[in-house]
Write an enzyme that holds these catalytic residues in place. Structure first.
Site, PDB file in Angstrom:
ATOM      1  N   LYS A   1       0.967  -1.289   0.103  1.00 31.49           N
ATOM      2  CA  LYS A   1       0.004   0.000  -0.084  1.00 31.49           C
ATOM      3  C   LYS A   1       0.796   1.269   0.005  1.00 31.49           C
ATOM      4  O   LYS A   1       2.113   1.351   0.515  1.00 31.49           O
ATOM      5  CB  LYS A   1      -0.872  -0.062   1.269  1.00 31.49           C
ATOM      6  CG  LYS A   1      -2.097  -1.090   0.964  1.00 31.49           C
ATOM      7  CD  LYS A   1      -3.083  -0.719   1.979  1.00 31.49           C
ATOM      8  CE  LYS A   1      -4.313  -1.720   1.636  1.00 31.49           C
ATOM      9  NZ  LYS A   1      -4.913  -1.875   0.379  1.00 31.49           N
TER      10      LYS A   1
ATOM     11  N   ARG B   1      -4.032 -10.333   4.884  1.00 29.52           N
ATOM     12  CA  ARG B   1      -4.372 -10.181   3.479  1.00 29.52           C
ATOM     13  C   ARG B   1      -3.212  -9.778   2.886  1.00 29.52           C
ATOM     14  O   ARG B   1      -2.708  -8.625   3.002  1.00 29.52           O
ATOM     15  CB  ARG B   1      -5.530  -9.660   3.287  1.00 29.52           C
ATOM     16  CG  ARG B   1      -6.069  -9.523   1.731  1.00 29.52           C
ATOM     17  CD  ARG B   1      -7.222  -8.526   1.573  1.00 29.52           C
ATOM     18  NE  ARG B   1      -7.501  -8.402   0.118  1.00 29.52           N
ATOM     19  CZ  ARG B   1      -7.309  -7.422  -0.667  1.00 29.52           C
ATOM     20  NH1 ARG B   1      -6.270  -6.726  -0.106  1.00 29.52           N
ATOM     21  NH2 ARG B   1      -7.690  -7.269  -1.919  1.00 29.52           N
TER      22      ARG B   1
END
Length: 269
Positions: free
Chosen positions: A210, A244
């Site tokens: 991210k 995840r």
């Protein structure tokens, strides 16, 4: 702890868009992730980052239908990552084990179907109420309280609809889902123990590649593996029950080493 391997059957995901859009490539990658340590394959057929193009529900369903039957036949546990109610209804009919909604299931019309199914629900918080992520400024001093208010409200609504609390997995959201300030994601990672104490529910964290991590280390997505792994291990130590990730194998290996190192370690007196 369980690992969700990210399978993006998409054209424009921020890190691997188009790479697994073809069914054969997607199936092969899913099997590689499962062999590498993924307990669950989390399949997304529409991107949700701020620059993602909209995808019609029927296109999402077609992409999912091209890969799901083969993965189910192999006995893999599947999660469907979608915020479209039509796609979620279809996934329920296919008997998936998990539904993953970046907006935490805001559509009350779907609640009766959710209550009637045994599916586990990943209830994610996002500062955006609907649709893909939008670059939104949220002051760091406000973000944790916003997450708390969201979970308090949503959990109560789901329980009122007859959805058992033990079917819920909480995801505070990361990156752009917490706003444009990278500090917001760091705050939530540090405060995971408070979420566990408050709700007593399993926590999921998704930090892989991210933007807030890429900014910290000044790396592109393709080189964000080490930064992602560091944040994932930290999340695990803070109580995350599910991670995840794009890279299940390195995470599984790192968790084995961490477990071995912690074996027999006595807390300080």
């Amino acid at each position: 702890m369980k690992i969700l391997g990210i399978l993006n059957v998409t054209a424009d995901s921020f890190s691997d868009g188009g790479k697994y859009l073809e069914a054969g490539a997607a199936l092969s990658h899913a099997q590689v992730m499962a062999a590498g340590g993924a307990d669950i394959i989390d399949i997304g057929a529409a991107s949700s980052h701020p620059d993602a193009a909209p995808v019609a529900p029927e296109v999402e369903i077609a992409r999912l239908a091209a890969v799901m039957p083969s993965l189910q036949q192999k006995g893999l546990s599947l999660s469907i990552d979608s915020f479209a109610p039509e796609v979620q209804r279809w996934a329920l009919e296919q008997g998936v084990q998990y539904l993953n909604d970046i907006h935490g299931f805001p559509d009350t019309a779907l609640y009766p179907a959710l209550a009637a199914a045994p599916v586990k629900m990943i209830v994610m918080h996002a500062v955006q109420e609907r649709g893909v992520a939008v670059r939104t400024e949220v002051p760091a001093r406000e973000i944790f309280d916003r997450v708390i208010r969201f979970f308090d409200t949503r959990i109560a609504a789901l329980q009122k609809a007859g959805i058992a609390q033990d079917r819920l997995i909480l995801d505070p959201g990361m990156g752009q889902f917490l706003g444009t300030d990278p500090e917001n994601s760091l705050i939530l990672l540090r405060r995971l123990p408070e979420l566990r104490v408050r709700y007593g529910l399993p926590l999921l964290v998704s930090v892989s590649r991210k933007g807030f991590l890429r900014k910290l280390v000044n790396r592109p997505a393709a080189e964000a593996g080490p930064a992602s792994l560091a944040a994932e291990l930290f999340a695990h130590t803070q109580g995350a029950d599910y991670i995840r990730t794009h890279a299940p194998k390195p995470l599984a290996d790192a968790l084995k080493v961490l477990k071995a190192l912690n074996k027999g370690v006595n807390p300080r007196q």
